[in-house]
Design an enzyme around this catalytic site. Structure first.
Site, mmCIF file in Angstrom:
data_model
loop_
_atom_site.group_PDB
_atom_site.id
_atom_site.type_symbol
_atom_site.label_atom_id
_atom_site.label_comp_id
_atom_site.label_asym_id
_atom_site.label_seq_id
_atom_site.Cartn_x
_atom_site.Cartn_y
_atom_site.Cartn_z
ATOM 1 N N LEU A 138 -5.392 32.586 48.234
ATOM 2 C CA LEU A 138 -6.436 31.560 48.264
ATOM 3 C C LEU A 138 -7.676 32.107 47.581
ATOM 4 C CD1 LEU A 138 -6.086 30.445 51.996
ATOM 5 C CD2 LEU A 138 -5.623 28.983 50.022
ATOM 6 N N HIS A 139 -8.246 31.321 46.654
ATOM 7 C CA HIS A 139 -9.465 31.798 46.007
ATOM 8 C C HIS A 139 -10.390 30.666 45.551
ATOM 9 C CE1 HIS A 139 -7.219 30.685 42.397
ATOM 10 N NE2 HIS A 139 -8.357 30.740 41.740
ATOM 11 N N ARG A 140 -9.911 29.432 45.532
ATOM 12 C CA ARG A 140 -10.725 28.341 44.982
ATOM 13 C C ARG A 140 -11.875 27.993 45.926
ATOM 14 N NH1 ARG A 140 -8.729 26.290 40.391
ATOM 15 N NH2 ARG A 140 -6.551 26.804 39.930
ATOM 16 N N ASP A 163 -3.342 28.432 46.009
ATOM 17 C CA ASP A 163 -4.146 27.440 45.289
ATOM 18 C C ASP A 163 -4.308 27.850 43.826
ATOM 19 O OD1 ASP A 163 -5.986 29.509 45.496
ATOM 20 O OD2 ASP A 163 -7.404 28.409 46.766
#
Length: 365
Positions: free
Chosen positions: A208-210, A282
């Protein structure tokens, strides 16, 4: 033909590597082509950048602009200024940019302002969600590029319907898949695999990074907690992005199946993905890789700029819909996931097609 190649962030390096290999091969065959590699410094630590150069056999960049950190605007502005100066000092016939990060858009603008032709690799993809910084970068880069190389026929058709010259838009396939296929035999078992006594197809990988997922601390932690509950006792390997780490706040002693690691190198990460039961992410690029490797993938996004990974690949969109996420996890656990079908021209030869087109284009410069 002198080409300046631009790389600034982790996905860029994966896409640039096979292009460098093909340029070298064609030069050895006597073709008039050479390159200069510019690293903008957008990803600046060894885990996020340097390690990829080593693993993908990318030569050290000819220059590093060191334009890291800061806000979107500050980073873009610093790249614009630094890359313009670099181009003035090192003239070239064409600037080639890849993907959709700030470096892609900023370097394309600097080049065009100096009347240098621009080629965009991975052109024409759209999420149609302007809240994503990457979507703005894609639209602006495509709008000013002289040559557009697309990963799918749909992306080519979209650009032509949007007014691009059909003679300058080429469906070539996916350079990220070139890298995947080139290095698949070298995937490397990471230390975490042994330490946690992982077994093939009995664990999950999550990334997850967005901003839409990780900037709200409460939402992020509730999402992760729910996912862990749906998965149950199986372990979840979570290479954590620096942006995500700032918001993460779960008590690990309450979630013994969550295994957090630092960002992994390309070869180790893809070993984990290839042998996982399923992936939650994501990232757009990971959905491409899972589709080619045949690994079930749940996208924690409301939309995607890579619909082929859903139509032909192993990817589905779940967003933050807890019912969807739970249902998809159950399908994967019960071995009822869809099978991947071949995606046209994702065959490991995209770089060869791109360099062929560039050499032809060089004759009309």
């Amino acid at each position: 033909m002198k080409i300046t190649l631009v790389a600034g962030a982790r996905p860029n390096f994966i896409k640039i590597a096979p292009l460098i290999d093909e340029i070298k091969r064609r030069r050895n065959l006597g073709d008039d082509i050479s390159y200069r590699l510019v690293h903008t410094g957008q990803h600046y630590d060894d885990a996020m950048s340097g390690q990829f150069f080593k693993e993908l056999n990318i030569p050290q960049p000819d220059t590093n602009l060191n334009c890291s950190g800061h806000t979107q605007a500050e980073q873009t502005a610093s790249i614009l200024v630094a890359f313009e100066a670099d181009l003035v000092d090192h003239p070239c016939d064409l600037v080639l940019v890849v993907g959709d990060v700030n470096s892609t858009m900023a370097c394309a603008i600097s080049a065009k302002k100096l009347n240098i032709p621009v080629a965009h690799v991975e052109a024409g993809i759209r999420s149609f969600d302007d809240r994503m910084p990457e979507e703005i970068n894609r639209k602006l880069t495509d709008a000013i590029s002289d040559l557009c190389f697309t990963t799918t026929q749909d992306a080519k058709d979209f650009l032509i319907q949007s007014g691009h010259d059909k003679n300058k838009v080429f469906f070539v396939g996916n350079v990220m898949i070139d890298s995947l296929l080139n290095h698949k035999s070298s995937f490397k078992k990471p230390a975490i695999f042994i330490k946690e006594k992982l077994e093939k197809k009995k664990y999950w990988v999550m990334t997850l990074h967005r901003p839409s997922n990780v900037d709200d601390k409460s939402e992020l932690n509730l999402l992760i907690e729910d996912i862990l509950n749906y998965i149950g006792e199986q372990k979840v390997i979570f290479p954590m992005h620096p942006r995500t780490r700032k918001a993460f706040g779960l008590e690990l002693e309450k979630h013994s199946n969550l295994i957090i690691t630092e960002p992994l190198g390309y070869l180790e990460f893809n070993y984990l993905v290839e042998n996982a039961l399923g992936v939650l992410t994501d990232s757009g690029g990971i959905t491409e890789e899972t589709s080619v490797m045949g690994v079930p993938c749940i996208s924690l996004r409301e939309n995607t700029e890579r619909p082929e990974t859903i139509e032909l690949g192993t990817n589905v969109l779940a967003g933050k819909d807890r019912n969807k996420i739970q249902n998809y996890i159950e399908l994967i656990k019960s071995n009822k996931w869809k099978s991947a079908r071949p995606i046209p021209l994702w065959d490991g030869k995209a770089s060869e097609r791109i360099i062929n087109h560039l050499l032809k284009y060089n004759h009309v410069l």
